[in-house]
Structures are given as structure tokens and as C-alpha cells.
Write a protein that holds these residues in place. Sequence first.
Motif, short mmCIF file in Angstrom:
data_model
loop_
_atom_site.label_atom_id
_atom_site.label_comp_id
_atom_site.label_asym_id
_atom_site.label_seq_id
_atom_site.Cartn_x
_atom_site.Cartn_y
_atom_site.Cartn_z
N ILE A 86 36.88 -43.81 13.78
CA ILE A 86 37.52 -45.01 14.30
C ILE A 86 36.47 -45.78 15.08
O ILE A 86 35.89 -45.26 16.03
N SER A 87 36.21 -47.01 14.64
CA SER A 87 35.19 -47.82 15.30
C SER A 87 35.44 -49.29 15.01
O SER A 87 35.80 -49.65 13.88
N ASN A 88 35.25 -50.12 16.01
CA ASN A 88 35.34 -51.57 15.83
C ASN A 88 34.00 -52.17 15.46
O ASN A 88 33.91 -53.35 15.16
N GLU A 89 32.96 -51.36 15.49
CA GLU A 89 31.62 -51.86 15.19
C GLU A 89 31.39 -51.90 13.69
O GLU A 89 31.98 -51.13 12.93
N ASN A 90 30.52 -52.77 13.26
CA ASN A 90 30.12 -52.84 11.86
C ASN A 90 29.06 -51.77 11.63
O ASN A 90 27.91 -51.95 12.00
N ILE A 91 29.46 -50.67 11.04
CA ILE A 91 28.57 -49.53 10.88
C ILE A 91 28.07 -49.47 9.43
O ILE A 91 28.86 -49.36 8.50
N LYS A 92 26.76 -49.55 9.28
CA LYS A 92 26.17 -49.47 7.94
C LYS A 92 25.80 -48.03 7.60
O LYS A 92 26.10 -47.53 6.55
N LYS A 101 39.24 -49.32 11.79
CA LYS A 101 39.14 -49.98 13.10
C LYS A 101 40.06 -49.41 14.16
O LYS A 101 39.82 -49.58 15.34
N ASP A 102 41.12 -48.70 13.74
CA ASP A 102 42.02 -48.11 14.73
C ASP A 102 42.76 -46.91 14.13
O ASP A 102 42.68 -46.65 12.94
N LEU A 103 43.48 -46.21 14.99
CA LEU A 103 44.18 -44.98 14.56
C LEU A 103 45.23 -45.28 13.50
O LEU A 103 45.39 -44.52 12.55
N LEU A 104 45.95 -46.38 13.66
CA LEU A 104 46.99 -46.73 12.68
C LEU A 104 46.41 -46.90 11.29
O LEU A 104 46.95 -46.38 10.31
N GLN A 105 45.27 -47.60 11.18
CA GLN A 105 44.64 -47.76 9.89
C GLN A 105 44.11 -46.43 9.35
O GLN A 105 44.19 -46.16 8.16
N ALA A 106 43.60 -45.59 10.25
CA ALA A 106 43.09 -44.28 9.82
C ALA A 106 44.23 -43.44 9.25
O ALA A 106 44.09 -42.85 8.18
#
Length: 111
Positions: A86-92, A101-106
Motif C-alpha cells: 500500500i503506497s501513494n507514491e509512484n513506485i517504479k 493506493k489504499d487498503l480498500l483497493q488492496a
Amino acid sequence: KNLNNFIINEFKRKNLIIDKIYYCPHHPDGNIKKYKKNCSCRKPNPGLFYQAVKEFNIDANHSYEIGNKDRDVIAGKKVGCKTILISNENIKERSADWVEKDLLQAVSHVI
């Protein structure tokens, strides 16, 4: 303990059951002598994951680990889980199988 009870009750209100919460009291730089140590249960070590797998007869290869730190992902991978960071950062560069981006989406990704 209060935080754990809060989490359990919040999930329960949504008809979701948490069977058990695991935690590691150890830290190599801790202030309390009996807890100041390296151990197999502190992430990124997978000791608590293995304990849950054994206790609940979990097939780790068909399970997901969801966490917000690299050490969560590493521990999940060591035990054989698919992993979601879970991360709001753009991780390459990422070690997780998925980034949300959040627990609900996960959780939505899992179900």
C-alpha cells in the motif's frame, strides 16, 4: 491492546472477523532489556507468518500479504505469499507483486 480491540471491533461492525493479531515486542535498539534483541518474528523475518500458517493451516502460496512497508513485503515473500504494497507514491522499482493506493483497493484486488 486498545488499538487491537479497536481494529477487531471496526472489522466486526462490517461482519469481518479477525481470528488473531500477531505482534513482535522485540527491537534490536529497544530500551527494555528483555525485548532488546534480534529475533525471527520481527519483520522482515517471517517468524510470525510461519506461526500463523501452522496455527491456522494456511496455504501461504494461495494467500496474500498486504503491508505498507518493504519489510512487510519481504516477510510475505519469504513465507511464499503473494504481496501487495500500500503506497501513494509512484513506485517504479518494487518488490511487491502489486502496489495499491489504499487498503480498500488492496482487498478489492484480492477478492
